[in-house]
Design a protein around this motif. Structure first.
Motif, short mmCIF file in Angstrom:
data_model
loop_
_atom_site.label_atom_id
_atom_site.label_comp_id
_atom_site.label_asym_id
_atom_site.label_seq_id
_atom_site.Cartn_x
_atom_site.Cartn_y
_atom_site.Cartn_z
N PHE A 145 0.84 -1.18 0.00
CA PHE A 145 0.00 0.00 0.00
C PHE A 145 0.88 1.24 0.00
N ASP A 146 0.29 2.38 -0.33
CA ASP A 146 1.00 3.65 -0.26
C ASP A 146 0.83 4.23 1.14
N HIS A 147 1.95 4.61 1.76
CA HIS A 147 1.89 5.16 3.10
C HIS A 147 1.04 6.43 3.10
N PRO A 148 0.08 6.55 4.02
CA PRO A 148 -0.86 7.68 3.99
C PRO A 148 -0.23 9.04 4.27
N VAL A 149 0.97 9.07 4.83
CA VAL A 149 1.63 10.34 5.15
C VAL A 149 2.83 10.60 4.25
N THR A 150 3.71 9.62 4.11
CA THR A 150 4.93 9.81 3.33
C THR A 150 4.75 9.53 1.85
N GLY A 151 3.71 8.74 1.50
CA GLY A 151 3.51 8.35 0.11
C GLY A 151 4.38 7.20 -0.33
N GLU A 152 5.26 6.74 0.54
CA GLU A 152 6.16 5.63 0.21
C GLU A 152 5.36 4.34 0.00
N ARG A 153 5.78 3.55 -0.97
CA ARG A 153 5.14 2.25 -1.19
C ARG A 153 5.67 1.27 -0.15
N ILE A 154 4.77 0.74 0.67
CA ILE A 154 5.13 -0.21 1.72
C ILE A 154 4.78 -1.62 1.25
#
Length: 252
Positions: free
Chosen positions: A208-217
């Motif tokens: 998923f895309d991190h809701p704050v950083t936008g990083e793909r987790i």
């Protein structure tokens, strides 16, 4: 204590064992342990479940640490921005990969959903699946002299209640241990022969895309020991790496 797979100031992901409820339910009044309360106690703050896992399903469970994070994350689940993959052991030989587009009528509880629309139209439900390994055991179950099983990787593109269990049953390859949609003869065989009573369904990977950083987790959990003991009986590898569904970081 639940195994932590990921944690930062906004999110926490844990490995939920089979049999553990996500949160309190009046349908299970006698239960005293719930994943939501256990994670809250571990991280020291209130947590918000961002998706659900059925009680008998094990694997990755993701929580937000604030209502705001939960609110931001919900569209990813609704708009198919979340990549989820499961492992399941099913009855019979499933030989080819495929995509099942088979609408499902909503499953309603007789008491909890007594006021719900009982005539609601079936909802879109899509599951991608691919076989990984096959095994044949020399034991008669039902009318056959031996029993065959397939380890299947599944990716739901929609999130209907019991979607994977119902879709595999529709394909005539029910998940072993499924008491609602499965084959009671094979469920009994696994209880008696292997001494394990559970649904053989594992939420293995979550991206998923991190809701704050936008990083793909990208998260992937382990196979539990009961899976590895079963695989050893089948003659399959018992190395965790042999069952990875996500490419290792840095792979071509």
């Amino acid at each position: 204590m639940l195994e932590t797979l990921f944690e930062d100031e906004h999110l926490v992901a844990v490995h939920k064992p089979s049999g553990l409820l996500v949160h309190r339910s009046w349908l299970a009044k006698r239960e005293t342990e719930f994943a939501m309360q256990m994670v809250r106690d571990q991280v020291g703050c209130h947590v918000y479940p961002l998706h659900r896992l059925d009680r008998p399903t094990s694997g990755i469970l993701l929580f937000g640490k604030s209502a705001e994070v939960a609110r931001i994350m919900q569209p990813q689940f609704a708009e198919r921005g979340i990549h989820k993959e499961y492992l399941a052991l099913v009855r019979g030989y499933l030989s080819e990969a495929g995509e099942l587009d088979y609408p499902l009528k909503e499953e309603l509880d007789k008491i909890a959903d007594a006021q719900a629309d009982q005539e609601k139209e079936p909802q879109e439900a899509i599951t991608c699946y691919r076989p990984l390994h096959q095994a044949e055991l020399p034991y008669p179950v039902g009318r056959y002299d031996s029993c065959r099983y397939t380890l299947v990787a599944m990716k739901p593109l929609t999130g209907r209640k019991h979607q994977l269990r119902r879709h595999m049953a529709h394909l005539r390859h029910p998940i072993i241990g499924d008491t609602s949609h499965g084959d009671g003869r094979h469920n009994k065989f696994y209880r008696d022969h292997f001494g394990v009573q559970r649904l053989w369904l594992l939420a293995k990977a979550l991206c998923f895309d991190h809701p704050v950083t936008g990083e793909r987790i990208e998260l992937e959990t382990r196979l539990e020991e009961e899976w590895l003991r079963l695989f050893e009986a089948f003659g399959w590898s018992t190395e965790q790496q042999a069952y990875r569904l996500l490419e290792p970081l840095g792979a071509d």
